[in-house]
Design an enzyme around this catalytic site. Structure first.
Site, PDB file in Angstrom:
ATOM      1  CE1 TYR A 144     -22.128  44.049 -20.032  1.00  0.00           C
ATOM      2  CE2 TYR A 144     -23.701  44.806 -21.597  1.00  0.00           C
ATOM      3  CZ  TYR A 144     -23.158  44.019 -20.671  1.00  0.00           C
ATOM      4  OH  TYR A 144     -23.703  42.810 -21.113  1.00  0.00           O
ATOM      5  CE  LYS A 148     -20.868  40.879 -22.683  1.00  0.00           C
ATOM      6  NZ  LYS A 148     -20.349  39.836 -21.619  1.00  0.00           N
TER       7      LYS A 148
HETATM    8  N1  LIG Z   1     -28.173  40.762 -17.118  1.00  0.00           N
HETATM    9  C1  LIG Z   1     -28.340  40.784 -18.253  1.00  0.00           C
HETATM   10  O1  LIG Z   1     -29.593  41.316 -18.574  1.00  0.00           O
HETATM   11  C2  LIG Z   1     -27.521  40.337 -19.469  1.00  0.00           C
HETATM   12  C3  LIG Z   1     -26.260  39.765 -19.110  1.00  0.00           C
HETATM   13  N2  LIG Z   1     -25.439  39.491 -20.180  1.00  0.00           N
HETATM   14  C4  LIG Z   1     -24.101  38.983 -19.843  1.00  0.00           C
HETATM   15  O2  LIG Z   1     -24.171  37.957 -18.905  1.00  0.00           O
HETATM   16  C5  LIG Z   1     -23.128  37.851 -18.095  1.00  0.00           C
HETATM   17  C6  LIG Z   1     -23.588  37.719 -16.653  1.00  0.00           C
HETATM   18  O3  LIG Z   1     -24.096  38.752 -16.236  1.00  0.00           O
HETATM   19  P1  LIG Z   1     -24.925  38.842 -14.876  1.00  0.00           P
HETATM   20  O4  LIG Z   1     -25.031  37.476 -14.202  1.00  0.00           O
HETATM   21  O5  LIG Z   1     -26.129  39.556 -14.947  1.00  0.00           O
HETATM   22  O6  LIG Z   1     -24.054  39.570 -13.960  1.00  0.00           O
HETATM   23  P2  LIG Z   1     -23.239  39.583 -12.708  1.00  0.00           P
HETATM   24  O7  LIG Z   1     -22.654  40.776 -12.522  1.00  0.00           O
HETATM   25  O8  LIG Z   1     -24.342  39.165 -11.585  1.00  0.00           O
HETATM   26  O9  LIG Z   1     -22.294  38.496 -12.571  1.00  0.00           O
HETATM   27  C7  LIG Z   1     -20.841  38.761 -12.945  1.00  0.00           C
HETATM   28  C8  LIG Z   1     -19.837  38.175 -12.003  1.00  0.00           C
HETATM   29  O10 LIG Z   1     -18.672  38.391 -12.441  1.00  0.00           O
HETATM   30  C9  LIG Z   1     -17.575  38.951 -11.295  1.00  0.00           C
HETATM   31  N3  LIG Z   1     -16.563  39.487 -11.828  1.00  0.00           N
HETATM   32  C10 LIG Z   1     -16.751  40.924 -12.431  1.00  0.00           C
HETATM   33  N4  LIG Z   1     -15.519  41.269 -12.848  1.00  0.00           N
HETATM   34  C11 LIG Z   1     -14.591  40.260 -12.577  1.00  0.00           C
HETATM   35  C12 LIG Z   1     -13.093  40.085 -12.540  1.00  0.00           C
HETATM   36  N5  LIG Z   1     -12.286  40.909 -13.016  1.00  0.00           N
HETATM   37  N6  LIG Z   1     -12.493  38.687 -12.035  1.00  0.00           N
HETATM   38  C13 LIG Z   1     -13.743  37.854 -11.835  1.00  0.00           C
HETATM   39  N7  LIG Z   1     -14.766  38.056 -11.825  1.00  0.00           N
HETATM   40  C14 LIG Z   1     -15.557  38.950 -11.829  1.00  0.00           C
HETATM   41  C15 LIG Z   1     -18.717  39.687 -10.766  1.00  0.00           C
HETATM   42  O11 LIG Z   1     -18.474  40.019  -9.595  1.00  0.00           O
HETATM   43  P3  LIG Z   1     -18.751  41.527  -8.903  1.00  0.00           P
HETATM   44  O12 LIG Z   1     -20.309  41.323  -8.805  1.00  0.00           O
HETATM   45  O13 LIG Z   1     -18.192  41.762  -7.616  1.00  0.00           O
HETATM   46  O14 LIG Z   1     -18.460  42.523  -9.836  1.00  0.00           O
HETATM   47  C16 LIG Z   1     -20.039  38.748 -10.756  1.00  0.00           C
HETATM   48  O15 LIG Z   1     -19.933  37.787  -9.711  1.00  0.00           O
HETATM   49  C17 LIG Z   1     -22.115  39.054 -18.105  1.00  0.00           C
HETATM   50  O16 LIG Z   1     -21.138  38.590 -18.990  1.00  0.00           O
HETATM   51  C18 LIG Z   1     -23.188  40.062 -19.111  1.00  0.00           C
HETATM   52  O17 LIG Z   1     -22.390  40.751 -20.067  1.00  0.00           O
HETATM   53  C19 LIG Z   1     -25.639  39.584 -21.521  1.00  0.00           C
HETATM   54  C20 LIG Z   1     -27.071  40.061 -21.617  1.00  0.00           C
HETATM   55  C21 LIG Z   1     -27.968  40.308 -20.753  1.00  0.00           C
HETATM   56  C1  LIG Z   2     -36.107  52.972 -15.043  1.00  0.00           C
HETATM   57  C2  LIG Z   2     -36.790  52.167 -16.070  1.00  0.00           C
HETATM   58  C3  LIG Z   2     -36.632  53.120 -17.328  1.00  0.00           C
HETATM   59  C4  LIG Z   2     -35.861  50.872 -16.493  1.00  0.00           C
HETATM   60  C5  LIG Z   2     -35.596  49.929 -15.403  1.00  0.00           C
HETATM   61  C6  LIG Z   2     -35.196  48.546 -15.860  1.00  0.00           C
HETATM   62  C7  LIG Z   2     -33.961  48.565 -16.402  1.00  0.00           C
HETATM   63  C8  LIG Z   2     -32.827  48.286 -15.240  1.00  0.00           C
HETATM   64  C9  LIG Z   2     -33.712  47.216 -17.360  1.00  0.00           C
HETATM   65  C10 LIG Z   2     -34.599  47.227 -18.456  1.00  0.00           C
HETATM   66  C11 LIG Z   2     -33.857  46.667 -19.660  1.00  0.00           C
HETATM   67  C12 LIG Z   2     -32.504  45.935 -19.011  1.00  0.00           C
HETATM   68  C13 LIG Z   2     -31.500  45.566 -19.795  1.00  0.00           C
HETATM   69  C14 LIG Z   2     -30.186  45.486 -19.437  1.00  0.00           C
HETATM   70  C15 LIG Z   2     -30.025  46.022 -17.972  1.00  0.00           C
HETATM   71  C16 LIG Z   2     -31.281  46.463 -16.867  1.00  0.00           C
HETATM   72  C17 LIG Z   2     -32.319  47.159 -17.987  1.00  0.00           C
HETATM   73  C18 LIG Z   2     -31.734  48.306 -18.501  1.00  0.00           C
HETATM   74  C19 LIG Z   2     -29.152  45.098 -20.161  1.00  0.00           C
HETATM   75  C20 LIG Z   2     -28.335  46.584 -20.379  1.00  0.00           C
HETATM   76  C21 LIG Z   2     -27.816  44.148 -19.335  1.00  0.00           C
HETATM   77  C22 LIG Z   2     -26.920  43.905 -19.967  1.00  0.00           C
HETATM   78  C23 LIG Z   2     -27.133  43.548 -21.437  1.00  0.00           C
HETATM   79  O1  LIG Z   2     -26.157  42.711 -21.969  1.00  0.00           O
HETATM   80  C24 LIG Z   2     -28.153  43.993 -22.105  1.00  0.00           C
HETATM   81  C25 LIG Z   2     -29.461  44.358 -21.114  1.00  0.00           C
HETATM   82  C26 LIG Z   2     -30.510  45.004 -22.197  1.00  0.00           C
HETATM   83  C27 LIG Z   2     -31.719  45.054 -21.238  1.00  0.00           C
END
Ligand SMILES: NC(=O)C1=CN([C@@H]2O[C@H](COP(=O)(O)OP(=O)(O)OC[C@H]3O[C@@H](n4cnc5c(N)ncnc54)[C@H](OP(=O)(O)O)[C@@H]3O)[C@@H](O)[C@H]2O)C=CC1
Ligand SMILES: CC(C)CCC[C@@H](C)[C@H]1CC[C@H]2C3=C(CC[C@]12C)[C@@]1(C)CCC(=O)C[C@@H]1CC3
Length: 345
Positions: A144, A148
């Site tokens: 991942y 990214k």
């Molecule tokens: N959540 C976090 O803590 C963090 C997230 N990010 C970034 O933020 C962004 C949003 O994350 P988040 O909202 O948590 O993720 P989600 O999985 O909730 O949202 C991503 C969306 O993109 C869709 N998707 C995936 N692949 C495709 C594709 N090939 N074409 C069109 N749509 C697609 C997914 O569909 P489906 O669910 O069906 O795969 C989903 O609806 C991502 O870029 C992630 O890398 C960055 C830092 C932290």
């Molecule tokens: C089982 C426990 C030790 C941990 C449970 C919580 C975790 C699922 C989350 C804690 C920090 C989170 C995190 C992300 C995903 C969910 C956690 C691992 C990311 C990897 C999501 C995508 C990113 O870009 C970075 C995030 C860092 C923190």
């Protein structure tokens, strides 16, 4: 190449707009008077002012109608970070992002805001108040993160003032809030299976958790400040709550808020990391025969046991960023939004 869409028109597209962050972004954009075109592989809701276009972002023909007459595009689609499908990450995050950039150029889009991640500089060791000048991780902790990094490089390199195509990357960290499909659900699932009794390490490591509305605020500020004369063109920006918190205090607040016990017993970091690595290797070897999905992956252990918090000074200076929701309120609103995940529900 299409003619440029009228600058400043209030039509934008959100790629990944059905996801957790994407939907919050769409809702705020509607509040601010934008009309929104969502492009996603699935449709998860309906809202007035939103048009859905379903398809895979790797398919230029599917993307084109979603970008028609749009001057601003947010790209926040990605496969779930927990997956270990390297080919999928490469296809969607790298090849797909190239397709998005090309499709923007063909549609005459002027601004592209990418949701990157602060993890692009994280290698599994401590980062304290890290700035955007930190180098990209040479040994990213998983596929991942590896993809990214490439995705962010592609989008920032595409910034071209001469051609009138401006880009910026937002790097959030640990997004949480209502409807988050991973952090709270994984935490609760782990607690329900009796595995949230342990603290990895001494429990003092500080981490950024960012309430989703602050992440949305950072994206919209960046989009609105993105002009040819602005310092933000072609740069990455950390967007956090600006309140680093002990990882295990944050987990405990969420767990206790939902009626579960906070973790209490300490385990040495190196021991847990070593075990997680062994289990990951075992899962890899046995994959043709049986599917093992360990809760404590090396990536999660590294995230849970190290300091990793980031400075958002640059976002404050260049775009006037300031978090709009504090951590305490963010946690309270998150906990309240998951009645079905409460202990005993
Ligand atoms: N959540 C976090 O803590 C963090 C997230 N990010 C970034 O933020 C962004 C949003 O994350 P988040 O909202 O948590 O993720 P989600 O999985 O909730 O949202 C991503 C969306 O993109 C869709 N998707 C995936 N692949 C495709 C594709 N090939 N074409 C069109 N749509 C697609 C997914 O569909 P489906 O669910 O069906 O795969 C989903 O609806 C991502 O870029 C992630 O890398 C960055 C830092 C932290
Ligand atoms: C089982 C426990 C030790 C941990 C449970 C919580 C975790 C699922 C989350 C804690 C920090 C989170 C995190 C992300 C995903 C969910 C956690 C691992 C990311 C990897 C999501 C995508 C990113 O870009 C970075 C995030 C860092 C923190």
């Amino acid at each position: 190449m299409a003619t440029r869409v009228r600058p400043g028109n209030k039509r934008c597209a959100v790629i990944g707009g059905s996801g957790f962050l994407g939907r919050h972004l769409v809702e705020k954009l509607l509040d601010k008077g934008y009309t929104v075109s969502v492009f996603d592989i699935r449709q998860s809701y309906e809202l007035p002012g939103v048009t859905f276009h379903l398809g895979d972002l790797c398919d230029p023909q599917a993307l084109a109608p979603a970008l028609r007459d749009v001057s601003l595009v947010f790209h926040c689609a990605s496969p779930a970070p927990g997956s270990d499908n390297r080919a999928l990450f490469e296809t969607v995050n790298i090849k797909g992002t190239r397709t998005v950039i090309q499709a923007c150029a063909e549609a005459g889009v002027q601004k592209l805001v990418l949701t990157s991640s602060a993890s692009v500089v994280f290698e599994g060791t401590d980062i304290k108040n890290g700035g955007e000048d930190l180098p990209y991780a040479k040994k990213p902790i998983d596929y991942y993160t590896e993809t990214k990094i490439e995705q962010e490089k592609l989008v920032l390199a595409a910034c071209d003032k001469e051609k009138g195509f401006l880009t910026v990357a937002i790097r959030p960290h640990g997004i949480f809030g209502p409807r988050d499909p991973q952090l709270v659900p994984i935490l609760v699932d782990t607690a329900r299976r009796g595995k949230m009794k342990f603290i990895i390490g001494d429990g003092t490591n500080l981490v950024d958790f960012t309430f989703v509305e602050n992440v949305v605020h950072g994206h919209i500020l960046a989009a609105e400040r993105l002009r040819a004369d602005s310092p933000i063109c072609g740069k990455p920006y950390h967007i956090t709550n600006d309140e680093p918190v002990r990882f295990w205090d944050f987990m405990s607040d969420v767990l206790v808020g939902l009626g579960y016990a906070a973790p209490r017993y300490h385990l040495p970091y190196t021991l847990v990391y070593g075990l997680a690595l062994l289990l990951w290797l075992l899962a890899l070897i046995l994959r043709p025969l049986v599917s093992i999905k360990p809760t404590f992956t090396p990536m999660r252990v590294a995230l849970a046991g190290t300091h990793h918090y980031y400075s958002c000074e640059r976002a404050k200076q260049d775009m006037g960023y300031k978090p709009v929701v504090g951590l305490k309120e963010g946690i309270a609103r998150t906990v309240q939004s998951y009645p079905h995940l409460r202990q005993g529900a």
